[in-house]
Write an enzyme that holds these catalytic residues in place. Structure first.
Site, PDB file in Angstrom:
ATOM      1  N   SER A  65      32.424  37.506 106.694  1.00 61.14           N
ATOM      2  CA  SER A  65      32.308  36.025 107.085  1.00 61.14           C
ATOM      3  C   SER A  65      31.914  34.891 106.167  1.00 61.14           C
ATOM      4  O   SER A  65      32.647  35.164 105.191  1.00 61.14           O
ATOM      5  CB  SER A  65      31.340  35.909 108.313  1.00 61.14           C
ATOM      6  N   ASP A  86      39.177  38.502 116.646  1.00 60.39           N
ATOM      7  CA  ASP A  86      38.304  37.899 116.130  1.00 60.39           C
ATOM      8  C   ASP A  86      38.483  36.385 116.627  1.00 60.39           C
ATOM      9  O   ASP A  86      39.246  35.541 116.272  1.00 60.39           O
ATOM     10  CB  ASP A  86      38.047  37.849 114.525  1.00 60.39           C
ATOM     11  N   HIS A 108      34.775  40.354 115.629  1.00 61.90           N
ATOM     12  CA  HIS A 108      34.114  39.881 114.417  1.00 61.90           C
ATOM     13  C   HIS A 108      32.970  40.948 113.857  1.00 61.90           C
ATOM     14  O   HIS A 108      31.891  40.734 114.309  1.00 61.90           O
ATOM     15  CB  HIS A 108      33.477  38.329 114.676  1.00 61.90           C
TER      16      HIS A 108
END
Length: 227
Positions: free
Chosen positions: A113, A173, A200
């Site tokens: 991320s 996601d 995610h």
């Protein structure tokens, strides 16, 4: 451990609102998949993320949440909004430089991320013609990554990244949409991709295990075949 005891050393950068210990816990299954080829070293970002203003109190004050930079002066972060702010980025870069100096060298860098976005910046940094610092590595694993929207980072995307890279993103996601992750591929010369059906997180089942193994097996051979 592999037969001759030689492992790739990988620096791991956590996501926003995580820290090194939390990311290590969340990647337990991932570490098991990679343990034949690599040793993972986790580092925390230096910037403390403010707690969420949540009516249900789900943002626990007991968890030390960190971020690699903020996109606004009020210490907030939006990955999809263009901004001129990258507050805390230099402090994070200093932490990473220190990790390379004290715990490196590292064969590769892995990020998740916002940590994956930070990895893309490190890739661009070592591509700079005038860069002579200690941040040097041979491959990147970018999970739920994206191009930074902070304009001070634009110069780090001017040259295509030549090192090997594996880009992992989820079809569902909702935090970092797969189109944001796919956009980042344009800045790498030969990106390998893994799209999974989930959201995610760091996938470790199905094709994920095979692709991680194949990618790191190649990097392991390149690193140790002549030694």
């Amino acid at each position: 451990m592999d037969a001759d005891g030689r492992l790739l050393k990988i620096l791991c950068l956590h996501g926003y609102r995580q820290n090194a210990d939390l990311f290590r816990e969340k990647t337990g299954a991932f570490r098991k998949v990679l343990k034949k080829f690599s040793r993972l070293i986790y580092v925390s970002a230096p910037n403390t993320v403010p707690p969420l203003n949540s009516a249900d109190g789900k943002d626990s004050e007991s968890v030390d949440k960190r971020g690699w930079w903020f996109s606004a002066e009020d210490n907030s972060y939006r990955p999809d909004e263009p901004t001129e702010c990258c507050k805390g980025y230099q402090e994070s870069l200093d932490v990473i430089v220190k990790a390379f100096q004290e715990e490196g060298p590292f064969d590769g860098v892995l990020g998740f991320s916002q940590g994956a976005s930070m990895v893309s910046l490190l890739c661009g940094l070592q591509e700079k013609d005038n860069y002579s610092g200690p941040v040097r590595f041979n491959f990147a694993i970018i999970i739920a990554g994206f191009r930074s929207r902070s304009s001070p980072h634009d110069h780090l995307y001017e040259k295509k990244v030549k090192i090997s890279s594996l880009h992992v993103y989820g079809a569902t996601d909702t935090v970092i949409g797969k189109e944001m992750s796919k956009e980042l591929l344009d800045y790498f010369e030969c990106p390998q991709t893994l799209e999974h059906e989930g959201g995610h997180f760091v996938p470790t089942s199905g094709d994920g295990k095979r692709i991680y193994t194949e990618f790191l097996s190649r990097e392991h051979k390149k690193r140790f075949s002549s030694s």
